[in-house]
Design a protein around this motif. Structure first.
Motif, PDB file in Angstrom:
ATOM      1  N   THR A  91       1.007  -1.275  -0.105  1.00  0.00           N
ATOM      2  CA  THR A  91      -0.112  -0.018  -0.100  1.00  0.00           C
ATOM      3  C   THR A  91       0.779   1.054   0.113  1.00  0.00           C
ATOM      4  O   THR A  91       0.536   1.950  -0.918  1.00  0.00           O
ATOM      5  CB  THR A  91      -0.882   0.081   1.184  1.00  0.00           C
ATOM      6  OG1 THR A  91      -1.849  -1.278   0.973  1.00  0.00           O
ATOM      7  CG2 THR A  91      -1.862   1.070   1.248  1.00  0.00           C
ATOM      8  N   THR A  92       2.014   1.279   0.966  1.00  0.00           N
ATOM      9  CA  THR A  92       2.777   2.493   0.744  1.00  0.00           C
ATOM     10  C   THR A  92       3.446   2.510  -0.601  1.00  0.00           C
ATOM     11  O   THR A  92       3.373   3.671  -0.934  1.00  0.00           O
ATOM     12  CB  THR A  92       3.911   2.260   1.975  1.00  0.00           C
ATOM     13  OG1 THR A  92       3.106   1.845   2.954  1.00  0.00           O
ATOM     14  CG2 THR A  92       4.764   3.372   1.954  1.00  0.00           C
ATOM     15  N   THR A  95       0.950   4.092  -2.927  1.00  0.00           N
ATOM     16  CA  THR A  95       0.236   5.120  -2.657  1.00  0.00           C
ATOM     17  C   THR A  95       1.406   6.221  -3.131  1.00  0.00           C
ATOM     18  O   THR A  95       0.994   7.153  -3.972  1.00  0.00           O
ATOM     19  CB  THR A  95       0.071   5.377  -1.179  1.00  0.00           C
ATOM     20  OG1 THR A  95      -1.079   4.242  -0.977  1.00  0.00           O
ATOM     21  CG2 THR A  95      -0.387   6.733  -0.884  1.00  0.00           C
ATOM     22  N   ARG A  96       2.595   6.131  -2.863  1.00  0.00           N
ATOM     23  CA  ARG A  96       3.623   7.019  -3.088  1.00  0.00           C
ATOM     24  C   ARG A  96       3.973   6.896  -4.540  1.00  0.00           C
ATOM     25  O   ARG A  96       4.163   8.260  -5.135  1.00  0.00           O
ATOM     26  CB  ARG A  96       5.060   6.668  -2.435  1.00  0.00           C
ATOM     27  CG  ARG A  96       4.853   6.970  -0.866  1.00  0.00           C
ATOM     28  CD  ARG A  96       6.228   6.578  -0.192  1.00  0.00           C
ATOM     29  NE  ARG A  96       5.909   6.653   1.244  1.00  0.00           N
ATOM     30  CZ  ARG A  96       6.828   6.098   2.253  1.00  0.00           C
ATOM     31  NH1 ARG A  96       7.947   5.727   1.545  1.00  0.00           N
ATOM     32  NH2 ARG A  96       6.853   6.203   3.411  1.00  0.00           N
ATOM     33  N   ALA A  98       1.553   6.286  -7.033  1.00  0.00           N
ATOM     34  CA  ALA A  98       0.476   7.249  -7.409  1.00  0.00           C
ATOM     35  C   ALA A  98       0.682   8.748  -6.987  1.00  0.00           C
ATOM     36  O   ALA A  98       0.077   9.509  -7.830  1.00  0.00           O
ATOM     37  CB  ALA A  98      -0.691   6.486  -6.722  1.00  0.00           C
ATOM     38  N   GLU A  99       1.099   9.148  -5.908  1.00  0.00           N
ATOM     39  CA  GLU A  99       1.023  10.352  -5.639  1.00  0.00           C
ATOM     40  C   GLU A  99       2.097  11.026  -6.560  1.00  0.00           C
ATOM     41  O   GLU A  99       1.975  12.373  -7.178  1.00  0.00           O
ATOM     42  CB  GLU A  99       1.707  10.532  -4.330  1.00  0.00           C
ATOM     43  CG  GLU A  99       0.796  10.348  -2.873  1.00  0.00           C
ATOM     44  CD  GLU A  99       1.349  10.317  -1.750  1.00  0.00           C
ATOM     45  OE1 GLU A  99       2.586  10.512  -1.510  1.00  0.00           O
ATOM     46  OE2 GLU A  99       0.863   9.992  -0.838  1.00  0.00           O
ATOM     47  N   ARG A 116      -3.667  11.721  -1.591  1.00  0.00           N
ATOM     48  CA  ARG A 116      -3.772  10.557  -0.861  1.00  0.00           C
ATOM     49  C   ARG A 116      -5.488  10.342  -0.314  1.00  0.00           C
ATOM     50  O   ARG A 116      -5.741   9.064  -0.389  1.00  0.00           O
ATOM     51  CB  ARG A 116      -3.127  10.742   0.374  1.00  0.00           C
ATOM     52  CG  ARG A 116      -2.197   9.929   0.353  1.00  0.00           C
ATOM     53  CD  ARG A 116      -1.193   9.996   2.089  1.00  0.00           C
ATOM     54  NE  ARG A 116       0.010  10.509   1.688  1.00  0.00           N
ATOM     55  CZ  ARG A 116       0.383  11.738   2.005  1.00  0.00           C
ATOM     56  NH1 ARG A 116      -0.194  12.563   2.702  1.00  0.00           N
ATOM     57  NH2 ARG A 116       1.435  12.191   1.586  1.00  0.00           N
ATOM     58  N   ARG A 117      -6.311  11.457  -0.427  1.00  0.00           N
ATOM     59  CA  ARG A 117      -7.734  10.964  -0.113  1.00  0.00           C
ATOM     60  C   ARG A 117      -8.354  10.227  -1.363  1.00  0.00           C
ATOM     61  O   ARG A 117      -9.349   9.624  -1.197  1.00  0.00           O
ATOM     62  CB  ARG A 117      -8.411  12.316  -0.100  1.00  0.00           C
ATOM     63  CG  ARG A 117      -7.849  13.049   1.270  1.00  0.00           C
ATOM     64  CD  ARG A 117      -8.914  14.504   1.142  1.00  0.00           C
ATOM     65  NE  ARG A 117      -8.294  15.258   2.361  1.00  0.00           N
ATOM     66  CZ  ARG A 117      -8.514  16.597   2.383  1.00  0.00           C
ATOM     67  NH1 ARG A 117      -9.216  17.102   1.617  1.00  0.00           N
ATOM     68  NH2 ARG A 117      -8.078  17.054   3.339  1.00  0.00           N
ATOM     69  N   ILE A 119      -6.667   7.901  -3.274  1.00  0.00           N
ATOM     70  CA  ILE A 119      -5.685   6.487  -3.493  1.00  0.00           C
ATOM     71  C   ILE A 119      -6.482   5.482  -2.446  1.00  0.00           C
ATOM     72  O   ILE A 119      -6.295   5.626  -1.320  1.00  0.00           O
ATOM     73  CB  ILE A 119      -4.436   6.939  -3.378  1.00  0.00           C
ATOM     74  CG1 ILE A 119      -3.930   7.946  -4.496  1.00  0.00           C
ATOM     75  CG2 ILE A 119      -3.548   5.446  -3.483  1.00  0.00           C
ATOM     76  CD1 ILE A 119      -2.456   8.537  -4.163  1.00  0.00           C
ATOM     77  N   GLU A 121      -6.676   2.425  -0.091  1.00  0.00           N
ATOM     78  CA  GLU A 121      -5.794   1.744   0.902  1.00  0.00           C
ATOM     79  C   GLU A 121      -5.636   0.435   0.485  1.00  0.00           C
ATOM     80  O   GLU A 121      -6.606  -0.341  -0.088  1.00  0.00           O
ATOM     81  CB  GLU A 121      -6.314   1.758   2.382  1.00  0.00           C
ATOM     82  CG  GLU A 121      -6.092   3.184   2.824  1.00  0.00           C
ATOM     83  CD  GLU A 121      -4.640   3.752   3.196  1.00  0.00           C
ATOM     84  OE1 GLU A 121      -3.792   3.021   3.422  1.00  0.00           O
ATOM     85  OE2 GLU A 121      -4.423   4.852   2.872  1.00  0.00           O
TER      86      GLU A 121
END
Length: 121
Positions: A91-92, A95-96, A98-99, A116-117, A119, A121
């Motif tokens: 997930t980390t 997420t990173r 994708a950011e 982040r909202r 993406i 979890e």
């Protein structure tokens, strides 16, 4: 079946500088691989640690947990703790990455927290 060359061109058109985006993503991936992530089970009696790519680094079982837990339950707890740690690492990383990709695409219109909202979890 869509033309793969046309698809590649369409993807390239999403960002102004694909090579720069690729370098930024590579940097993010390399940074995450240097981190460790933990997962727990049995109320913290079992703790598994993996690296950023999900490779198992350690498993710690509290002495009290070893004494009061049967082998089958303890084995299931180890499996659950490792899966939890792997999920956190995955997930980390996702997420990173994708950011970075979304920030590049949106030209800084949104902050990392706002991104982040969106993406999952």
């Amino acid at each position: 079946m869509p033309d793969p060359y046309a698809l590649a061109e369409a993807v390239r058109g999403l960002v102004a500088d694909p090579a720069a985006l690729q370098d930024r993503i590579r940097t993010v991936v390399e940074a995450v691989t240097q981190e460790t992530f933990t997962g727990t089970a049995l109320s913290g009696g079992v703790v598994a640690t993996v690296d950023g790519l999900g490779a198992l680094r350690s498993i710690e079982i509290a002495p009290a947990t070893k004494r009061r837990t049967d082998n089958l339950t303890l084995g299931d707890a180890v499996t659950a703790a490792v899966a939890d740690a792997e999920r956190t690492a995955r997930t980390t990383l996702a997420t990173r990455v994708a950011e970075v990709a979304l920030a590049d695409r949106l030209g800084g219109a949104l902050t990392a927290e706002q991104l982040r909202r969106f993406i999952p979890e």
